[in-house]
Design a protein around this motif. Structure first.
Motif, PDB file in Angstrom:
ATOM      1  N   ALA A 150      -3.515   4.961   5.217  1.00 16.52           N
ATOM      2  CA  ALA A 150      -4.724   4.190   5.518  1.00 16.52           C
ATOM      3  C   ALA A 150      -4.589   2.748   5.055  1.00 16.52           C
ATOM      4  O   ALA A 150      -5.002   1.812   5.748  1.00 16.52           O
ATOM      5  CB  ALA A 150      -5.941   4.846   4.868  1.00 16.52           C
ATOM      6  N   GLY A 151      -3.994   2.542   3.889  1.00 17.19           N
ATOM      7  CA  GLY A 151      -3.804   1.187   3.389  1.00 17.19           C
ATOM      8  C   GLY A 151      -2.865   0.381   4.261  1.00 17.19           C
ATOM      9  O   GLY A 151      -3.113  -0.799   4.540  1.00 17.19           O
TER      10      GLY A 151
ATOM     11  N   SER B   6      -0.634   4.318   0.712  1.00 12.38           N
ATOM     12  CA  SER B   6      -1.260   5.274   1.618  1.00 12.38           C
ATOM     13  C   SER B   6      -1.121   4.817   3.064  1.00 12.38           C
ATOM     14  O   SER B   6      -0.989   3.620   3.354  1.00 12.38           O
ATOM     15  CB  SER B   6      -2.748   5.430   1.282  1.00 12.38           C
TER      16      SER B   6
ATOM     17  N   THR C 131      -8.811   0.898   9.857  1.00 12.99           N
ATOM     18  CA  THR C 131      -8.314   2.271   9.781  1.00 12.99           C
ATOM     19  C   THR C 131      -9.520   3.197   9.835  1.00 12.99           C
ATOM     20  O   THR C 131     -10.644   2.786   9.509  1.00 12.99           O
ATOM     21  CB  THR C 131      -7.487   2.508   8.502  1.00 12.99           C
TER      22      THR C 131
ATOM     23  N   ASP D 151     -10.357   2.082  -3.318  1.00 12.18           N
ATOM     24  CA  ASP D 151      -8.931   1.757  -3.392  1.00 12.18           C
ATOM     25  C   ASP D 151      -8.529   0.821  -2.249  1.00 12.18           C
ATOM     26  O   ASP D 151      -7.756  -0.130  -2.448  1.00 12.18           O
ATOM     27  CB  ASP D 151      -8.096   3.025  -3.338  1.00 12.18           C
ATOM     28  N   LEU D 152      -9.056   1.076  -1.045  1.00 11.22           N
ATOM     29  CA  LEU D 152      -8.750   0.215   0.096  1.00 11.22           C
ATOM     30  C   LEU D 152      -9.346  -1.180  -0.101  1.00 11.22           C
ATOM     31  O   LEU D 152      -8.711  -2.190   0.218  1.00 11.22           O
ATOM     32  CB  LEU D 152      -9.283   0.839   1.383  1.00 11.22           C
TER      33      LEU D 152
ATOM     34  N   VAL E  87     -14.476  -6.287   2.988  1.00 12.75           N
ATOM     35  CA  VAL E  87     -14.078  -5.026   3.612  1.00 12.75           C
ATOM     36  C   VAL E  87     -15.341  -4.273   4.006  1.00 12.75           C
ATOM     37  O   VAL E  87     -16.245  -4.089   3.183  1.00 12.75           O
ATOM     38  CB  VAL E  87     -13.228  -4.156   2.661  1.00 12.75           C
TER      39      VAL E  87
ATOM     40  N   PRO F 258       0.825  -1.210   0.000  1.00  9.07           N
ATOM     41  CA  PRO F 258       0.000   0.000   0.000  1.00  9.07           C
ATOM     42  C   PRO F 258       0.857   1.257   0.000  1.00  9.07           C
ATOM     43  O   PRO F 258       1.896   1.318   0.656  1.00  9.07           O
ATOM     44  CB  PRO F 258      -0.809  -0.132   1.293  1.00  9.07           C
TER      45      PRO F 258
ATOM     46  N   LEU G 131      -7.261  -2.998  -2.584  1.00  2.30           N
ATOM     47  CA  LEU G 131      -5.996  -3.372  -1.955  1.00  2.30           C
ATOM     48  C   LEU G 131      -6.151  -4.648  -1.135  1.00  2.30           C
ATOM     49  O   LEU G 131      -5.331  -5.564  -1.219  1.00  2.30           O
ATOM     50  CB  LEU G 131      -5.510  -2.234  -1.065  1.00  2.30           C
ATOM     51  N   ALA G 132      -7.219  -4.711  -0.338  1.00  2.43           N
ATOM     52  CA  ALA G 132      -7.407  -5.837   0.570  1.00  2.43           C
ATOM     53  C   ALA G 132      -7.906  -7.093  -0.132  1.00  2.43           C
ATOM     54  O   ALA G 132      -7.601  -8.206   0.286  1.00  2.43           O
ATOM     55  CB  ALA G 132      -8.374  -5.448   1.684  1.00  2.43           C
TER      56      ALA G 132
ATOM     57  N   LEU H 150      -4.736  -0.500   7.451  1.00  5.25           N
ATOM     58  CA  LEU H 150      -5.757  -1.524   7.251  1.00  5.25           C
ATOM     59  C   LEU H 150      -5.137  -2.913   7.220  1.00  5.25           C
ATOM     60  O   LEU H 150      -5.643  -3.848   7.866  1.00  5.25           O
ATOM     61  CB  LEU H 150      -6.524  -1.252   5.957  1.00  5.25           C
TER      62      LEU H 150
END
Length: 301
Positions: A17-18, A15, A27, A88-89, A138, A13, A92-93, A21
Motif C-alpha cells: 500500500a505504501g 508495504s 491506494t 503509517d501511510l 493525505v 515503504p 510515510l507520505a 501510494l
C-alpha cells in the motif's frame, strides 16, 4: 545505520500500500475495518444525515450533504481516525516535512441521486505553498455504502501527484475508486480527484478523514470543533492528533505551554513559558549557552 530512501528523502515503504501510494498517488485497502465498526458508525450518523441540509455552491454540490465534527457524532470514529495502517501511510507520505502530523478533517458526505460530478481538484491547493516537492495532505475515504461507478464513487487520476500536479492536463484518464464498506480509499493531497456523478436511485454515503502537516492551518478548525472540555475526554494520542500538543518548536502553544494544559481548566494564575524545541535545536542551544558560560568564567579568571 543507513536507511534506503526514495527520491523525496522519505524512508522507502515496506508495504504494498505504501509503494502504491507514493508511486500512483493513491491506494485502496480492502477490508481495512470490520463490518461491525462501519455499521456502528453508519447507525450513529444516520440522524445527522437526515437533519443536515443540502450544500450550497457548485463545488460542495447542491445535491450533496456534508457535516464535520465527527469525533463527537460517534464514539466509534476515533477508531477510524487512529487506524494504525492508515496512520503509517500518512506518516510515510508526510513525515519528511513535519515534526508531527495532525488531523485535518473528519467529515461525512452524502451524494443524492442527481448529484453532478464534482470539479476535479487537488486538496493541497488550500495552501499556497511550494508545489511539486512537498506533500501537505493525505486523504482517506471510508465508504459507508458501496461505492460504485453509477452512484458517484470517487474518481482518481493515477500518477497525477507530486511534480505531475504542475502539469495542466493529467496524462491518464481517471479510475473509479469502487469499494465496499470497510475499505479505505487513500490518496495524496496532490492527487487529482473528485466525486463522480450519482446516476443511481440511492444515496452514496462516506466519511473523509484527512491528515496534514502539523504546522499547517487545518481545513477544519479542530480547537473549535473539539474545545478543551470535549477533547479532554479523548485518549491522549487522539487529543494530540486533534491539535492538543505543540508542534516543535513552540507552535500551537497556550501561554508558552502545551495546549493540553487547558484540560485542567483555564489557569487562574500566570504560567511559565516552557521551551518545546526539536532535539537538534536543543543541542544547538546547549552549545550556545555553554559557550557563553565558558566565556564568562574566562573573564572572571
Amino acid at each position: 545505520m543507513l536507511v534506503h530512501t526514495d527520491l523525496a528523502g522519505r524512508p522507502a515503504p515496506h508495504s504494498t500500500a505504501g509503494r502504491e501510494l507514493l508511486r500512483h498517488g493513491y491506494t485502496i485497502l480492502r477490508g481495512a475495518a470490520p463490518a461491525s465498526l462501519i455499521n456502528g458508525v453508519a447507525h450513529d450518523l444516520e440522524p445527522r444525515f437526515a437533519a443536515t441540509p443540502f450544500c450550497e455552491g457548485s463545488f460542495y454540490g447542491e445535491r450533496t450533504k456534508r457535516f464535520g465534527r465527527l469525533l463527537i457524532r460517534s464514539p466509534l470514529i476515533g477508531e477510524l481516525v487512529m487506524h494504525k495502517a492508515i496512520l503509517d501511510l500518512a506518516e510515510l507520505a508526510l513525515g519528511n516535512w513535519c515534526e508531527r502530523i495532525q488531523l485535518n478533517l473528519a467529515q461525512a458526505i452524502e451524494l443524492h441521486p442527481g448529484a453532478l460530478a464534482q470539479f476535479p481538484h487537488r486538496d493541497q491547493d488550500m495552501w499556497q505553498g511550494s508545489l511539486g516537492e512537498v506533500e501537505y495532505l493525505v486523504n482517506v475515504m471510508w465508504p459507508l455504502t458501496e461505492f460504485t461507478e453509477s452512484n458517484g464513487a470517487t474518481l482518481i487520476w493515477p500518477r497525477s501527484h507530486g511534480l505531475e500536479a504542475l502539469v495542466e492536463e493529467p496524462a491518464e484518464p481517471p479510475i473509479v475508486a469502487e469499494a465496499e464498506p470497510g475499505g479505505a480509499i487513500v490518496f495524496l493531497g496532490s492527487t487529482l480527484h473528485g466525486a463522480g456523478e450519482n446516476r443511481s436511485s440511492a444515496v452514496r454515503r462516506g466519511i473523509i478523514v484527512s491528515y496534514c502537516l502539523g504546522w499547517l492551518k487545518p481545513y477544519e478548525n479542530q480547537w473549535l470543533a473539539y474545545p478543551p472540555e470535549v477533547a479532554k475526554q479523548f485518549p491522549a494520542d487522539l487529543a494530540a492528533l486533534a491539535g492538543y500538543v505543540q508542534h516543535r518548536p513552540n507552535l500551537g502553544n497556550f501561554e508558552g505551554q502545551c495546549p493540553s494544559v487547558l484540560f485542567g481548566g483555564y489557569p487562574t494564575e500566570p504560567l511559565a513559558a516552557i521551551d518545546a524545541l526539536r532535539p537538534d535545536q536543543d543541542a544547538l542551544l546547549a552549545d550556545y549557552v555553554a559557550g557563553q558560560r565558558d566565556g564568562g568564567e574566562d573573564l572572571a579568571a
